[in-house]
Enzyme design. Structure first.
Site, PDB file in Angstrom:
ATOM      1  N   GLU A 144       2.346  -8.375  -5.310  1.00  0.00           N
ATOM      2  CA  GLU A 144       1.082  -8.247  -6.052  1.00  0.00           C
ATOM      3  C   GLU A 144       1.239  -7.382  -7.316  1.00  0.00           C
ATOM      4  OE1 GLU A 144      -1.917  -6.948  -3.269  1.00  0.00           O
ATOM      5  OE2 GLU A 144      -2.080  -8.938  -2.395  1.00  0.00           O
ATOM      6  N   GLU A 300      -0.462 -14.171   2.357  1.00  0.00           N
ATOM      7  CA  GLU A 300      -1.096 -13.191   3.251  1.00  0.00           C
ATOM      8  C   GLU A 300      -2.520 -13.627   3.491  1.00  0.00           C
ATOM      9  OE1 GLU A 300      -1.083  -9.273   1.566  1.00  0.00           O
ATOM     10  OE2 GLU A 300       1.075  -9.264   1.282  1.00  0.00           O
ATOM     11  N   GLU A 348      -2.620   2.021   6.387  1.00  0.00           N
ATOM     12  CA  GLU A 348      -3.355   0.818   6.795  1.00  0.00           C
ATOM     13  C   GLU A 348      -3.563   0.733   8.311  1.00  0.00           C
ATOM     14  OE1 GLU A 348      -0.603  -1.632   4.367  1.00  0.00           O
ATOM     15  OE2 GLU A 348      -2.403  -2.266   3.310  1.00  0.00           O
ATOM     16  N   GLN A 349      -3.757   1.905   8.920  1.00  0.00           N
ATOM     17  CA  GLN A 349      -3.850   1.955  10.382  1.00  0.00           C
ATOM     18  C   GLN A 349      -4.959   1.084  10.954  1.00  0.00           C
ATOM     19  OE1 GLN A 349      -4.151   6.223  10.139  1.00  0.00           O
ATOM     20  NE2 GLN A 349      -2.503   6.467  11.617  1.00  0.00           N
ATOM     21  N   HIS A 351      -6.273  -1.624   9.696  1.00  0.00           N
ATOM     22  CA  HIS A 351      -6.270  -3.033   9.267  1.00  0.00           C
ATOM     23  C   HIS A 351      -6.105  -3.954  10.466  1.00  0.00           C
ATOM     24  CE1 HIS A 351      -5.343  -6.564   6.815  1.00  0.00           C
ATOM     25  NE2 HIS A 351      -5.658  -5.852   5.744  1.00  0.00           N
TER      26      HIS A 351
END
Ligand code: GAL
Length: 663
Positions: A144, A300, A348-349, A351
């Site tokens: 990205e 993704e 990003e726990q 997510h």
């Protein structure tokens, strides 16, 4: 191979026992591809010049043993701490002169030649090891691209780049050419040395400078990408492809340019807060398909919820399956979830993932399993099939940058305006391509082409549009078409410049609107009382031009003037829509034009947020509704997912999907 299904996996989980368990579960869910290593630089090069690739090779071997192919990411979006400590000058600098800190990602300055060298070294190690590898099917460069740096090195690189762009008759850098094209006598901006040219780190810079800077950022990423491409291609076995993953309509760089050098386009499909809007998501799929004008990957997508939106709501049960099918029906050849398993720490726990920290499936895992069952039934039918659209919407990053910098009305969001057109077609299940305004139009079977708008226009763009219309096509131009030239300079003729003769009209004046203006649209005997909002143009028709709509009384200037025109041109037609129309009027006008152009929906009369998409000979029907719905069918079909024969009607469960072939 059918349509691919996969997930991203990170090295923080690396140990053989865990990886074997994960692979077993991946296999049971029907995954056949895993994407690895895209942020793993610190584990690949633990200290400068020392590489550790054996663990990665072992991970690839085990994946292959379990029947999963690998997409290898280059880790350059996440330089390790030893690197940024030793070479702080590779860190990006923001508009206020602050250097990025370590501990996040994409913190690099894309214009740094030192950073490029360090990237080249790690990419070369990876490519040497995995380029010849049969188990690695493709590569993803970086992740990205997005960061813009306002560093001194970026400024120098910009100034150098401009010297290649503004040249005299003998091809030598010419400040005079730049000064003239940028009209720098205005506000005493005149440059007497290239080194004086600033980066647009503040608001309200010269429009030419702003446009060129965006183009320069694109070129900087192209260079950065090309370096990696060249290295990988040196080692890659035949058949290994290279992509980079993008973010839908993000406009930090020109994706058409970046994609010229890639083999495959891919994007990351997230909803964030809220629910699936098939048309809004469909636009990003169609956009990505248009980058290379062929099928693409969803690299993704969201396993239930994200962690970065204002409200990270979980998608409804079944919704992610509809989300995946909306992409597949528009040409996605793969759907990969981000990510497989929760990292115990890191940003990003919370997510969504398929597997919980204890290594067992979360509820969402079942949804992916169901999708894989679908794909086993119809993968072969859809494999290699692509999309043929009769409508093309032109899209240009230059136009978006130019308008964004000078909206003229705070609510003139160029993307919202663009989607206002797209929705009229995609929302009625008319297959729609989104292609570059510079894309050739012949040999694609388009009946209707829409510039919403073609804001920046030059001879090449104008010639292609005129050719399309004169050969029998229907061309629609929106407000703000033909205003600017390639330097983001006003054209010296009235808009739509270079297309006045084809459109049979010109813009007398434009108005940002405090209040909507009334207008009356007449389409073949039927009159619609509508409104223009945000922006309206007074159109002066030339001889032979039909006026389809006129303004009612409003600011005096617009009263009674033409608002929408149609002009026969060669064997085709050119329409000019002079206002941002209200939804109902816009839908009526676009529906009427589509009909005149002979454009047909895949299935007519569908309920809101239900789409019918044609891929090859199959029709993919997707519902993003929470309740059941029925739709009528024009013939006999068999649903390949259920095996049911359908005579006149199809009933869809909430978030239901059907894949129909004529029976
Ligand atoms: C994407 C990114 C992934 C992950 C994901 C979370 O933008 O590429 O690495 O962070 O967002 O939604």
């Amino acid at each position: 191979m059918g349509i691919r299904l996969g997930a991203a996996w990170y090295p923080e989980h690396w140990d053989e026992v865990t990886w074997r368990q994960d692979l077993k579960l991946m296999r049971e869910a029907g995954l056949n591809v895993v994407r690895i290593a895209e942020f793993a630089w610190a584990d690949i090069e633990p200290s400068e010049g020392h590489f550790a690739l054996d663990w990665l090779e072992r991970a690839v071997s085990l994946a292959a043993e379990h029947g999963l192919d690998v997409v290898m990411g280059t880790p350059t979006a996440a330089p390790p701490a030893w690197l940024t400590q030793a070479y702080p000058e590779v860190l990006a600098v923001d508009e206020h002169g602050r250097r990025a800190q370590h501990g996040k990602r994409c913190h690099y300055d894309v214009t740094s030649s030192l950073y490029q060298k360090l990237c080249a070294r790690v990419v070369e190690e990876l490519a040497r090891r995995f380029g010849p590898d049969e188990r690695v099917i493709g590569w993803q460069i970086d992740n990205e691209y997005n960061r813009v740096s306002f560093s001194e090195q970026a400024r120098r690189a910009f100034q150098e780049w401009l010297q290649g762009l503004y040249v005299d008759d003998e091809g030598r850098p010419s400040l005079a050419a730049l000064n003239s094209a940028w009209t720098t006598s205005y506000w005493s901006q005149k440059y007497t040395s290239w080194s004086q040219i600033p980066l647009p780190a503040e608001q309200n810079h010269n429009p030419a400078l702003i446009l060129r800077f965006h183009q320069f950022v694109t070129e900087a990423y192209c260079r950065f990408q090309r370096l990696q491409l060249e290295i990988i291609r040196r080692y890659a076995r035949p058949g290994q492809w290279i992509t980079s993953n993008f973010m839908g309509f993000f406009h930090g760089f020109d994706h058409y340019r970046i994609c010229e050098e890639l083999d495959l386009a891919s994007w990351d499909h997230y909803i964030g807060t809220g629910h699936l809007d098939l048309v809004r998501a469909g636009a990003a799929h169609d956009l990505t398909r248009g980058f290379k004008r062929r099928n693409f990957w969803v690299m993704e997508t969201q396993p239930g919820c994200v962690n970065w939106a204002p409200i990270n709501n979980m998608l409804d049960r079944g919704e992610a399956r509809a989300m995946a099918w909306n992409g597949i029906g528009r040409g996605a050849d793969a759907v990969l979830y981000w990510q497989w398993r929760s990292a115990l720490n890191g940003q990003e726990q919370y997510h969504g993932t398929l597997v919980a920290p204890d290594g067992t499936p979360r509820p969402f895992y079942q949804e992916v399993k169901r999708l894989s069952e679908d794909l086993q039934k119809v993968g072969d039918l859809l494999d290699g099939q692509t999309i043929r659209a009769e409508v093309a919407l032109l899209h240009s990053y230059d136009d978006r940058w130019a308008i964004e910098a000078q909206r003229h009305h705070r609510d003139f969001d160029p993307l919202a305006h663009y989607l206002h057109y797209y929705r009229c077609f995609a929302g009625r299940s008319i297959m729609t391509d989104i292609i570059s305004s510079r894309a050739p139009l012949s040999d694609h079977g388009y009946k209707l082409v829409i510039g919403a708008p073609v804001h920046i226009i030059d001879e090449a763009i104008a010639a292609e549009l005129k050719r399309f219309a004169s050969e029998g096509g229907h061309l629609v131009l929106s407000i703000r078409s033909g205003f600017k030239d390639a330097h983001n300079r006003l054209h010296q003729s009235r808009p739509p410049a270079l297309l006045q003769d084809a459109a049979g009209m010109y813009v007398e004046e434009y108005y940002a609107l405090l209040e909507p203006v009334p207008l009356r649209l007449e389409l073949g005997g039927q009159a619609i009382e509508g409104q223009g909002q945000i922006w309206a143009e007074w159109l002066t028709p030339l001889e032979g031009t039909q006026v389809l709509a006129r303004y009612g009384s409003s600011n005096g200037w617009l009263d009674g003037q033409a608002a929408v025109t149609a002009h026969p041109y060669g064997a085709g037609w050119v329409y000019y829509v002079g206002a941002w129309l209200d939804e109902r009027t816009q839908a009526a006008l676009m529906g009427w034009i589509a009909e005149r152009a002979g454009v047909r929906p895949v299935l007519a009369g569908l309920p809101e947020n239900v789409a019918a998409l044609r891929r090859g000979d199959a029709i993919v029907v997707v519902s993003a509704r929470r309740e059941r719905c029925q739709l009528s069918l024009p013939g006999r079909y068999r649903d390949q997912l259920t095996g049911r024969l359908l005579e006149v009607e199809l009933e869809l469960e909430p978030y239901g999907v059907a894949v129909l072939v004529p029976a």
